[in-house]
Design an enzyme around this catalytic site. Structure first.
Site, PDB file in Angstrom:
ATOM      1  N   GLN A  82       0.819  -1.210   0.000  1.00 51.44           N
ATOM      2  CA  GLN A  82       0.000   0.000   0.000  1.00 51.44           C
ATOM      3  C   GLN A  82       0.856   1.266   0.000  1.00 51.44           C
ATOM      4  OE1 GLN A  82      -3.148   0.624  -0.441  1.00 51.44           O
ATOM      5  NE2 GLN A  82      -3.934  -1.464  -0.430  1.00 51.44           N
TER       6      GLN A  82
ATOM      7  N   GLN B 179       2.077  -1.642  14.088  1.00 53.54           N
ATOM      8  CA  GLN B 179       1.603  -0.259  14.096  1.00 53.54           C
ATOM      9  C   GLN B 179       1.573   0.348  15.491  1.00 53.54           C
ATOM     10  OE1 GLN B 179      -2.072   0.580  12.055  1.00 53.54           O
ATOM     11  NE2 GLN B 179      -1.364  -0.269  10.107  1.00 53.54           N
TER      12      GLN B 179
ATOM     13  N   HIS C 255      -6.720   0.565   7.132  1.00 49.11           N
ATOM     14  CA  HIS C 255      -7.429  -0.546   7.754  1.00 49.11           C
ATOM     15  C   HIS C 255      -7.699  -0.130   9.188  1.00 49.11           C
ATOM     16  CE1 HIS C 255      -8.893  -4.432   8.732  1.00 49.11           C
ATOM     17  NE2 HIS C 255      -7.780  -4.975   9.179  1.00 49.11           N
TER      18      HIS C 255
ATOM     19  N   GLY D 237      -2.112  -2.767  -2.770  1.00 52.98           N
ATOM     20  CA  GLY D 237      -1.449  -1.549  -3.204  1.00 52.98           C
ATOM     21  C   GLY D 237      -0.878  -1.634  -4.605  1.00 52.98           C
TER      22      GLY D 237
ATOM     23  N   ASP E  52     -13.907  -6.586   6.680  1.00 52.90           N
ATOM     24  CA  ASP E  52     -12.678  -6.869   5.953  1.00 52.90           C
ATOM     25  C   ASP E  52     -12.037  -8.158   6.455  1.00 52.90           C
ATOM     26  OD1 ASP E  52     -10.569  -5.741   4.019  1.00 52.90           O
ATOM     27  OD2 ASP E  52      -9.379  -6.100   5.811  1.00 52.90           O
TER      28      ASP E  52
ATOM     29  N   GLU F  91      -8.407 -21.852 -13.730  1.00 50.59           N
ATOM     30  CA  GLU F  91      -9.652 -21.318 -14.293  1.00 50.59           C
ATOM     31  C   GLU F  91     -10.383 -20.391 -13.322  1.00 50.59           C
ATOM     32  OE1 GLU F  91     -12.330 -23.829 -16.420  1.00 50.59           O
ATOM     33  OE2 GLU F  91     -10.731 -25.128 -17.167  1.00 50.59           O
TER      34      GLU F  91
END
Length: 338
Positions: free
Chosen positions: A28, A86, A108, A134, A191, A231
């Site tokens: 990202q 983070q 997020h 990203g 998510d 496929e």
């Protein structure tokens, strides 16, 4: 229906009045910072100077600073490092240098929603979340298109956080595709559920189970690979274009009848019950704690799962097939560059 914002609804120049620090240069960070730069925004990338990300970012002509200096220089701080680090990076390298009125941004809601990061009340907390990796954010932008994105506002002391989020989303290309407003809670929980139960966990488990069923029945691994994995893209592209209806319109009557009569036998009540348990673990925070504890304890289980999956016959078969056949040479990911 939720309002879908497009470029025509957005003040695209607003973001150009702000200095942006993108923290991290992973998937990202790569996509968003380059799109911002090409949109005329004032952007720097906050990284560990001298590290791999620093060198990659500079190769693309981006200005880099230490995380601390990037935060000091910015109006908007977009945190695009992995979820599991983070909180620590925020506490040690971001929070001490933040000031009133800045915009703390995420793609997020994980750390905000589960309160692993608690921002000061005088700091705006917003989200711009592209609904795609990203690398796709970048490749779509380069074709003058975009990836649909979500925005959310958690704290808004400045009173213009939504306008800032929309303008930022437009600058990374989302205004060409569509932008929808949500909440940090809704984005995070849906998510995680989508990743675990359907688009990553569910699909990969289904593909492997189908592959194993055919191989165990004596069929060629090559045939099993094509029928259960290769496929998949062709079918997903049809679903992406026009939902399940377009997919069913394009396949044979035999396939459509098999789809509607046999699919519910594979994904039945037991599967839905498992999905509800997965969703409950996401809602009550137990998955978040399990994941963060795994990251902090050395990733023993995580690394073992990675090893087992890399050694699966479907991966070995795929490597051989892809090296022998010619298709899809327009690759989105080059691990040495982005």
């Amino acid at each position: 229906m939720d309002k879908v914002y497009l470029d025509k609804d957005i003040d695209k120049d607003l973001i150009k009045t702000k200095k942006i620090a993108v923290i991290g240069f992973g998937s990202q960070g790569y996509g968003q910072s380059l799109n911002l730069k090409d949109s005329g925004c004032d952007v720097v990338v906050g990284v560990r100077l001298g590290g791999k990300s620093d060198l990659k970012a500079k190769q693309y002509g981006l200005k880099t600073l230490s995380i601390e200096d990037a935060v000091k220089s910015a109006d908007i701080v977009q945190i695009l490092i992995p979820d599991e680090i983070q909180a620590e990076v925020y506490e040690n390298q971001i929070k001490p240098y933040m000031r009133s009125g800045q915009y703390l941004m995420f793609s997020h809601g994980f750390n905000i929603h589960y309160k692993k990061i608690v921002a000061p009340e005088d700091v705006n907390v917003i989200m711009v979340a592209p609904k795609g990796p990203g690398h796709t954010v970048r490749s779509e932008y380069m074709q003058n298109m975009g990836v649909p994105s979500l925005i959310a506002i958690y704290q808004d002391p400045s009173g213009n956080s939504k306008d800032i989020a929309l303008s930022y989303a437009s600058a990374i290309g989302a205004g060409k595709a569509g932008i929808i407003e949500t909440s940090f809670r809704e984005e995070t929980e849906t998510d995680l559920f989508g990743e675990q139960a359907v688009i990553c966990g569910g699909i990969s488990a289904l593909i492997k189970a189908g592959f194993e069923t055919l191989v165990e029945a004596g069929y060629s691994p090559y045939m099993a690979y094509f029928e259960t994995l290769h496929e998949m893209k062709l079918i997903v592209d049809l679903i992406y274009q026009g939902g399940l209806a377009d997919m069913r319109y394009s396949i044979s009557n035999t396939a459509e009848y098999g789809d509607m009569t046999r699919g519910p036998k594979v994904i039945a009540d037991e599967s839905k019950a498992a999905m509800k348990k997965i969703l409950n673990d996401i809602q009550n925070g137990s998955f978040a704690d399990e994941f963060l504890n795994e990251m902090k304890s050395g990733c023993t289980k995580f690394n073992q799962l990675r090893k087992e999956n890399a050694e699966h016959l479907i991966e070995k078969t795929g490597e051989k097939i892809r090296s022998s056949f010619v298709w899809n040479n327009n690759k989105i990911i080059d691990r040495n560059k982005n």
